[in-house]
Each structure stands twice: as structure tokens, then as C-alpha cells.
Design an enzyme around this catalytic site. Sequence first.
Site, PDB file in Angstrom:
ATOM      1  CG  ASP A 181      -1.753   1.124   1.437  1.00 57.32           C
ATOM      2  OD1 ASP A 181      -2.377   1.624   0.270  1.00 57.32           O
ATOM      3  OD2 ASP A 181      -2.055   1.550   2.458  1.00 57.32           O
ATOM      4  CG  ASP A 195      -1.794   1.413   7.375  1.00 58.18           C
ATOM      5  OD1 ASP A 195      -2.161   1.551   6.108  1.00 58.18           O
ATOM      6  OD2 ASP A 195      -1.197   2.587   7.833  1.00 58.18           O
ATOM      7  CG  ASP A 232      -4.235  -1.492   2.926  1.00 63.36           C
ATOM      8  OD1 ASP A 232      -4.380  -1.266   1.733  1.00 63.36           O
ATOM      9  OD2 ASP A 232      -3.627  -0.886   3.624  1.00 63.36           O
TER      10      ASP A 232
END
Length: 586
Positions: free
Chosen positions: A269, A561, A565
Site C-alpha cells: 500500500d 495498514d 488493505d
Amino acid sequence: MVCAGLSIGVGLAREGWPEGIYDGLGIILSKFLVVMVTAISDYKQSLQFRDLDREKKKIFIQVTRDGQRQKVSIYDLVVGDIVHLSIGDQVAADGIFISGHSLLIDESSLSGESEPMYIYVEKFKDGSGKMLVTTVGMRTEWGKLMETLNEGSEDETPLQVKLNGVATIIGKIELFFSVLEFLVLVGRFLGEKVIHNEFTDWSSADALTLIDYLAVVVTLIDVAVPEGLPLAVILSLAFAVKKLMNDGALVRHLSACEAMGSSNCICTDKTGMLTTNHMVVDKIWIRGNTISNVEGNNREEILQSEISERVLDITLQAIFQNTGSEVVKDKDGKNSILRTPTESTVLEFGLRLGGNFEAQRREFKIIKVEPFNSVGKRMSVLTALPEGGMRAFCKGASEIVLSMCDKVVSDNGEPVPLSEEQFRNITDVINGFASEALRTLCLAFKDLNDSSDENNIPDSGYTLIAVVGIKDPVRPGVKEAVQTCLEAGITVRMVTGDNINTARAIAKECGILTSDGEAVEGPELRNMSPADMKRIIPKLQHTLVTQLRNTFGEFVAVTGDGTNDAPALHEADIGLSMGIAGTECA
């Protein structure tokens, strides 16, 4: 243990008491040692997982208690607390809904259905609200469900399964050769008897010889079976877990220690992983002017000299009325902003312009709120003006909000028609901000009369106020970490929902996007044919990579996080949920 019994029997027959029991006793002691070490190791591992589980459950939630807003652990909730819930939060107790907007909740952990519901169970996917706690602990619906479940046993790791297989094969091979050796020795002994015409002549010495042959075979069988091999693996993995804990990594499954080393692709990410997730307003376009270095010195003077009081007033209204953030004072009297980083940054920017959040909120009455979500990519609010009439405010992704605008604010704060040339210029400004790795937001408003439908916030006819460029700086050390991965033969791919220009700029800054790499947007990738996917996916360094595991057989690690995700973390061969700030979903 059978071998030990045979060994003691053979030893007593050959050497008598007590010398005859030494070999058998040694075997018993060695087996006892292996069993004890395995048992102690397993027990320590279970304690370690209990500690890890306790660490994983350190989830904090915002509550109002004793008239004061504070953060408490979900395990410290008591009946009577007022819980403030927002996107990604876990509903840690049963309670009564007090107030809020568009509550959309994931009840899959209770019902097994993945479709979000507008009810009050388990985990928030959208909206915000307040809840009065009525039951906690095992008295909640979740607690009652947990009481009916039995804890599942830990599965063996893939490596342990393989090594157990190896140990079995070694054991079978050694058993075969031991039996063969015994047959050869006995055959040779009997052959010598026949040759010397002594086949019918047997003595106690011959019996001892045969017992010696049996002792050799028993010892070979015992030594060859590698009981200690699985034990050694458990100990080495437990040691690896301990080392990772020292580095601040909490390992949920032992197999992760071995799986981590097999990864040849990492999908990461962007926000909070590659960047600091501490947003700052870097540039702003307003009334045809682009103001840079907003975070620099004398920012208030620069902004107020560039824009009129009327335009500043409408800008502050758009910031303070249309926000999910709250400005709260702690015990020391200092202001702190509670909400997502992007929301907090815009609100902080408004405060720096000299705006008064509480005064603005008292002056306007909020009629309806449409919170930000990943589908609409905007937040809208409908307010009642003090002097009568209503005003809608919209804030969100630039391309979405700009498409809803047909007017732009003038020098005196009045709406004027948005020409095609102005539209192109504003689009160029947005792309220019994005190419500098700035996340862009547009602020817009629309005046409505009292006869308008109060239940509907308009989705067109807005007046554009400003384009805000927000910077999320790259974390120190990220470029070096990416380079280390590339040198180790691990491909790093960035996955983000951001504007593709912003994503490209960040990916280049991190060293992920190289000259021979490609970047595409998710919808474009999903519409590709399988043949096109096979051609382009190996080159992709920024994309939503959905086929790496199935089509290319890569061993994929995912880092993230956020709530968004969580599906990717779950789908990957190994999921690395990063940071204390990581949501409970992740």
C-alpha cells in the site's frame, strides 16, 4: 520404547545386572529428553502466542466518560460509556444507537454474510455515530457466540509436514536395511555352521552371538529414526519468532517465519507504508491563483493578501461545515483534531487561516451529512444558513467534484459561470499538483432555497471554491529498503487508490517505478484480456495485482495498514499488517 525393552533384555542376557541395562536405560533417557523438550517448547510457544494475542488485542476506541472525551481499551468499556464510532472501528460491545450518519456495518463475523447491513453489529464499513453501551463481555451477542465455539488446534507448518515426511522415509529405509543386515548376519552364521557340519550343535555362545546381532540391529534402528528433526524445526522457528519480536514484529503463525523468506513479490500500500501518513497542505489554487509553500512562514499573510474576505469566509465555511473531524481540548487545554489524516489536514489548514471551528458550527445548523466513502469519493453536507435558506457543501476527489461544478467563485465570493477554458485550466492545475505527488481535493458549495427537498443533497450545479494540494512525504529509508528488495530479486509493486499521476510520482521517488516499468489503473487492468494481462503484469510496478499468484505462481507478500488493505492481506501468501496505527480490520 520397544527397542529399549529389547536392548535391556539382550543386555541382561549378555552382561547381567546392572551393566546389561545401561544401553536400554540410555535409550529411555534420550527419548524422555526429546519428549520433555518438545513438550516444554510447545508449552512456551503457546504462552508466546497468548502474549501475541494479548498484544494484537490492544485496540483503543474513543469514548465520552465522566463528561470527557478520551481513548480507552475495548476491554475497559463499561455500561454507560458513550462510544464514538467511525469507519474501520470495531463495535466492542452491545449498545443503543444515539446519533450518527449513514451507518453501514459489516456483520460477517456474526452472520457469515459479506454484504454490509444498516444495523448495529460488529464492524463499521461506512458512516459515523455514537452508541450508548448496554452490555459488555460475555453477555454481548458476540460473547454468547464465542461461548459455543471450541478453540481449534494449531496446524503444523508446511516445513514441519515435509520434515515429518522425510523422517518417516528415513525410518522406513533404515528399518529395511537393518532387517536386511540382520538376515545377512544370521544367514552367514548359519552358513558357517553348515560348512563346518555344526548345524545340529548349538551352545550358549551361539545364542549370545545371535543376541549380539539383534543388539546391533536394534541400535541401528534406534539411531536412524530422526525424532529430533521436527523438534529442531520447532525450536528454530520459535527462535525466529523471538528475534522478530525483538524487531517489533508480532508473528501470528509460526509458518510465517519460513514463508517470509520465500516471497518473490511484495505488493505494498502507499499511504502510511511508503509515506509518513502525516499530511500537510502544500499548495492551494483559489480564484485563479496558485499559492505554493503554504506550510512555510507567513502563510496567513500570503493567503489573506491573495483572496478577499468574502472568499476567505466561504472557504472557511466549506472546511468547517463539511468535515468529519472534531476539534477537542485535552486536559492541558491544547487543541487536537480527531479523524483521518486527510480530514485533519484540511481542518488544521482552516484553523491556520484564523477560522473558529466552534463558532462556525454554532452559527450553521447541519441538516444532513453524506460521509466520505470509497465509492463516491466525496463528502457532502446540507446546512441551514443563519439568515435563511440552505447551502450544500461538497469536498472530495478533484475529478469527481469538478465534474459536479458548473460555476466558479469570483473575487467577491459570488458564483460565476465556469467556461470551458477555465475548466481546462483547472484540470491542468489538478494534474500539475498530482504530478508533484500532491493529493488533490476540491471544495465546492451550492446555495439552495427553503423550498428544496431537505432530504436530498444535490449532486450537480456546484460552485468551485478551491483546489487543495496535500502532501504526504515519503518515509525516510523507503528508497533504500526498496533497493535492498530489488537487489535480493524481490519485485516491489505499489497498490493505491490514488490518482495515477500522484501514484507515479511517489513510485518514482521511492525507486519502485523504473524506466522499463508500467503503471495502470485498476478498472483498465480488470477490463484487459487474459493475454494482455500476461503481457503487462510482469512489467507492472503500480497496480492492483490480482493474478500474480494464480497466473504466474508467484509467492506474494502484501503490506498494508488500512481497512481497504484487509482483503489483499487475507488473499496473499503472507500478509504483513504494518504499524500500531493499522486498523483492526487489517
